[in-house]
Design a protein around this motif. Structure first.
Motif, mmCIF file in Angstrom:
data_model
loop_
_atom_site.group_PDB
_atom_site.id
_atom_site.type_symbol
_atom_site.label_atom_id
_atom_site.label_comp_id
_atom_site.label_asym_id
_atom_site.label_seq_id
_atom_site.Cartn_x
_atom_site.Cartn_y
_atom_site.Cartn_z
ATOM 1 N N GLU A 527 9.267 -70.555 -13.365
ATOM 2 C CA GLU A 527 10.729 -70.535 -13.283
ATOM 3 C C GLU A 527 11.261 -69.107 -13.221
ATOM 4 O O GLU A 527 12.262 -68.830 -12.545
ATOM 5 N N VAL A 528 10.598 -68.185 -13.958
ATOM 6 C CA VAL A 528 11.024 -66.777 -13.946
ATOM 7 C C VAL A 528 10.697 -66.156 -12.590
ATOM 8 O O VAL A 528 11.485 -65.371 -12.043
ATOM 9 N N TYR A 529 9.551 -66.518 -12.019
ATOM 10 C CA TYR A 529 9.217 -66.041 -10.671
ATOM 11 C C TYR A 529 10.280 -66.476 -9.661
ATOM 12 O O TYR A 529 10.715 -65.708 -8.800
ATOM 13 N N ASP A 530 10.742 -67.740 -9.781
ATOM 14 C CA ASP A 530 11.776 -68.236 -8.873
ATOM 15 C C ASP A 530 13.085 -67.463 -9.062
ATOM 16 O O ASP A 530 13.789 -67.163 -8.090
ATOM 17 N N LEU A 531 13.409 -67.161 -10.323
ATOM 18 C CA LEU A 531 14.618 -66.385 -10.623
ATOM 19 C C LEU A 531 14.562 -65.016 -9.949
ATOM 20 O O LEU A 531 15.513 -64.593 -9.272
ATOM 21 N N ILE A 532 13.438 -64.314 -10.109
ATOM 22 C CA ILE A 532 13.298 -62.972 -9.535
ATOM 23 C C ILE A 532 13.190 -63.029 -8.013
ATOM 24 O O ILE A 532 13.654 -62.127 -7.306
ATOM 25 N N ALA A 533 12.608 -64.109 -7.493
ATOM 26 C CA ALA A 533 12.528 -64.274 -6.033
ATOM 27 C C ALA A 533 13.921 -64.343 -5.427
ATOM 28 O O ALA A 533 14.198 -63.715 -4.388
ATOM 29 N N GLU A 534 14.826 -65.070 -6.083
ATOM 30 C CA GLU A 534 16.199 -65.143 -5.566
ATOM 31 C C GLU A 534 16.890 -63.791 -5.667
ATOM 32 O O GLU A 534 17.563 -63.358 -4.727
ATOM 33 N N GLU A 535 16.697 -63.101 -6.802
ATOM 34 C CA GLU A 535 17.327 -61.798 -6.970
ATOM 35 C C GLU A 535 16.801 -60.790 -5.925
ATOM 36 O O GLU A 535 17.558 -59.997 -5.368
ATOM 37 N N THR A 536 15.489 -60.843 -5.658
ATOM 38 C CA THR A 536 14.890 -59.925 -4.685
ATOM 39 C C THR A 536 15.361 -60.248 -3.270
ATOM 40 O O THR A 536 15.636 -59.348 -2.464
ATOM 41 N N THR A 537 15.492 -61.528 -2.966
ATOM 42 C CA THR A 537 15.985 -61.936 -1.649
ATOM 43 C C THR A 537 17.419 -61.458 -1.447
ATOM 44 O O THR A 537 17.793 -60.999 -0.358
ATOM 45 N N ARG A 538 18.247 -61.552 -2.482
ATOM 46 C CA ARG A 538 19.625 -61.043 -2.398
ATOM 47 C C ARG A 538 19.626 -59.540 -2.147
ATOM 48 O O ARG A 538 20.413 -59.020 -1.354
ATOM 49 N N ALA A 539 18.728 -58.817 -2.835
ATOM 50 C CA ALA A 539 18.643 -57.371 -2.633
ATOM 51 C C ALA A 539 18.196 -57.058 -1.202
ATOM 52 O O ALA A 539 18.692 -56.115 -0.573
ATOM 53 N N ASN A 540 17.269 -57.856 -0.678
ATOM 54 C CA ASN A 540 16.782 -57.653 0.686
ATOM 55 C C ASN A 540 17.890 -57.783 1.730
ATOM 56 O O ASN A 540 17.843 -57.147 2.785
#
Length: 639
Positions: A527-540
């Protein structure tokens, strides 16, 4: 000055301050310290730190500050390079570190320690210590008073013998690539910098400043000491690290200077607290923030809002943004600065939206910490401003930033060859940073010149720029980005080691009813990986396609200065990271699904075990943000 003890502020007048400086100088002379020597100070910020510094300077000596978290070889390196015979230490913790060093044998490749006396200013826990090398600070002052009665004119004679070109302080460089060098700064260097800065941003005698960043850092020497002494600022020392925020709020400083990590952590705190608030408070703050953001966007370019927007802003400030400033201790701030590393434009925007006049400065230890600064009402968030008066700046053909002023340091202590590499015959300081001037003459710093990379399409970029985009997420404490390698097995694309912010991710996990035990356990949760994946995608989304992060791993531990992974000022040591986590980085670049490592865990009782850990690698090329999920606001961790 004033210091908080047992919940009560204890004031020290200028006259009392001067008297204690005189007594301490006499005491140091009684210990055999002579003009031209270096006195070391190790500990947290307390009045005795500055009293010792001014006492040494009064008698023609210099002071080298050591970060209170320094240990082992780092501590030995500074003390042996400075050839310090007297160390002023804070408390039992610092005394124990020094006594341990004295008990150890000097390494074959190191100079011997010359320490003859350790003067401590917090006696708690040291009552039973009987080592002959130890001396309490109050006893040093008593020795000084006795000597002053015998030599009443000595102190004034020492001051009269001094020169503006004498070494005042020795500050260590950040040491991101090697052992820190010791930069010699004269009284003239520091005072000139202070005078030039106050031409732009006047400092008043009645101004308040809260000193909680280490005096070993040039930033604190710059503002608290050089600017503080020359303008008569009142300096307040918090009781301890646990009360810093409440003490800051109680004092309500007029000026403040902090590195990016402080501003980022304060923003994370706001995000957590707003997320825990009720829906009405969230709605009100969201409206107030939007109004403040519109006004700030106009103000930083020198424009003024119209009557309707100005009225809305007054209301928004009263009910939404001023209470947040007050909680942060920034209600009375006229201006504040950040420096030492780049601060992301998004973080800048947040503070200006809530009414905080935050400005970027650019400089190095070698030029007294400041050479370039934003002006009020001219704060482009992607720049660091324009040179302060008396400072010349030019960009070389290969993009290196050069600076020249009366604040350029005397040189590196006992390293003339390194000095010659840094300051040329014409007095230009070669910063080693790459940058350029924008259309308005503002300096844009890219990164250390050696760290500037070129993408496949020719785009010049900095890993630090991408890392700042990632770190704008309240859930990311640190990020280290790597470019594709030259290996034929490389899968291509940027990769990242991401370190969680345990406070904000922990708060999110609690809200999501996600149980965990340790930081390592939390970082392994899907679940934490999914959270950071969304945050990283937004940064991208805010980055050119050629430099977007394609894969990341959540590191199993936080970066630690005691492990040499980051400096004492929280700058990443890339060479250490690249070497220590080479196995993980290689797996990221190959496009592997996971990587198995061995990690040694040390417990509080000193025992340690080695564990085998498997870290998942998240591939963003196959990830899409769930449909209908909105972008989270700047001020919140919630979507």
């Amino acid at each position: 000055m004033q210091e908080k003890q047992y919940g009560i502020w204890q004031p020290i007048t200028w006259a009392g301050y001067a008297e204690r400086v005189k007594d301490t100088a006499h005491g140091l002379a009684a210990l055999g310290i002579e003009r031209g020597e270096i006195v070391a100070v190790l500990g947290d910020n307390r009045p005795e730190w500055l009293i010792a510094e001014l006492a040494a300077q009064s008698m023609g000596c210099a002071v080298v500050g050591i970060y209170p978290t320094s240990i082992g070889e780092e501590l030995r390196h500074i003390l042996t390079t400075a050839r310090a015979r007297v160390v002023v230490a804070e408390d039992q913790e610092q005394v124990d570190k020094l006594l341990r060093l004295l008990d150890e044998e000097d390494p074959a490749d190191s100079e011997p320690l010359l320490i003859e006396r350790i003067v401590y200013y917090d006696p708690h826990g040291l009552e039973q210590y009987d080592d002959a090398v130890l001396l309490e600070f109050t006893d040093l002052e008593a020795m000084g008073r006795e000597r002053a009665s015998e030599q009443p004119t000595w102190f004034e004679e020492q001051i009269a013998s001094g020169s503006a070109e004498d070494i005042a302080v020795i500050c260590t460089t950040s040491g991101t690539t090697s052992k820190p060098k010791l930069g010699e700064l004269s009284h003239s260097n520091l005072l000139t910098m202070g005078q030039n800065l106050t031409q732009i941003d006047p400092i008043r005698t009645k101004d308040r400043y809260v000193s909680f960043l280490p005096f070993a850092w040039i930033g604190e020497q710059m503002l608290a000491v050089a600017c503080g002494l020359s303008n008569g600022v009142t300096i307040s020392f918090p009781e301890d690290s646990a009360t810093q925020r409440s003490d800051l709020r109680e004092i309500g400083p007029d000026i403040m200077f902090s590195p990016p990590r402080i501003w980022e952590s304060m923003l994370s705190e706001v995000q957590v607290r707003i997320d825990e608030a009720g829906w009405l408070k969230r709605k009100v703050f969201g409206w107030g923030y939007d109004v403040g953001d519109k006004v700030a966007a106009m103000r930083v370019t020198g424009k003024k809002p119209g009557p309707a927007l100005a009225l809305s802003h007054k209301l928004a400030d009263a009910v939404a943004t001023r209470p947040v400033r007050d909680q942060l201790g920034l209600a009375r701030i006229r201006r504040c600065y950040t420096g030492g590393a780049p601060l992301g434009p998004d973080v800048f925007r947040f503070y200006h939206a809530i009414g905080v006049n935050l400005k970027q400065i650019y400089g190095q230890t070698e030029i007294c910490g400041i050479a370039v600064v934003h002006r009020d009402d001219d704060v482009p968030f992607n720049t660091v401003g324009t040179p302060i008066p008396g400072t010349e700046m030019r960009i070389t053909d290969d993009g290196e930033i050069l600076l020249r002023s009366a604040s350029v340091f005397r040189g590196y202590h006992r390293q003339p060859e390194e000095t010659a590499k840094t300051v040329d015959a014409d007095g230009w300081l070669h910063t080693g940073d790459a940058g350029y001037l924008d259309d308005n003459g503002h300096l844009v710093v890219i990164d250390r010149a050696k760290d500037v990379l070129t993408a496949a399409d020719g785009t010049r970029y900095s890993s630090a720029f991408i890392e700042n985009k990632l770190k704008f997420s309240p859930y990311v404490e640190e990020a280290v980005v790597f470019a594709p390698s030259d290996s034929p097995d490389d899968a291509g694309g940027m990769t990242a080691l991401i370190i969680l912010d345990p406070a904000t991710v922990g708060s999110w996990a609690e809200h999501e009813r996600l149980s965990y035990t340790t930081y390592t356990d939390l970082a392994a949760k899907p679940e934490v990986y999914d959270l950071i994946a969304e945050e990283t995608t937004r940064a991208n989304e805010d980055l050119p396609e050629t430099i977007r992060v394609t894969r990341f791993v959540l590191l199993h531990k936080q970066l630690d200065p005691d492990d040499d992974e980051i400096t004492r000022t929280r700058k990443v040591r890339r060479n250490v990271i690249a070497d220590r986590y080479a196995q993980i980085i290689s797996a990221l670049q190959r496009g592997a699904d996971d990587v198995t490592i061995h990690s040694r865990v040390t417990y509080q009782d000193g025992t340690s075990i080695e564990r085998e850990l498997t870290l998942d690698i998240f591939d963003l090329t196959t990830y899409t943000i769930p449909q209908g999920r909105g972008r989270r606001p700047v001020w919140s961790g919630r979507r």
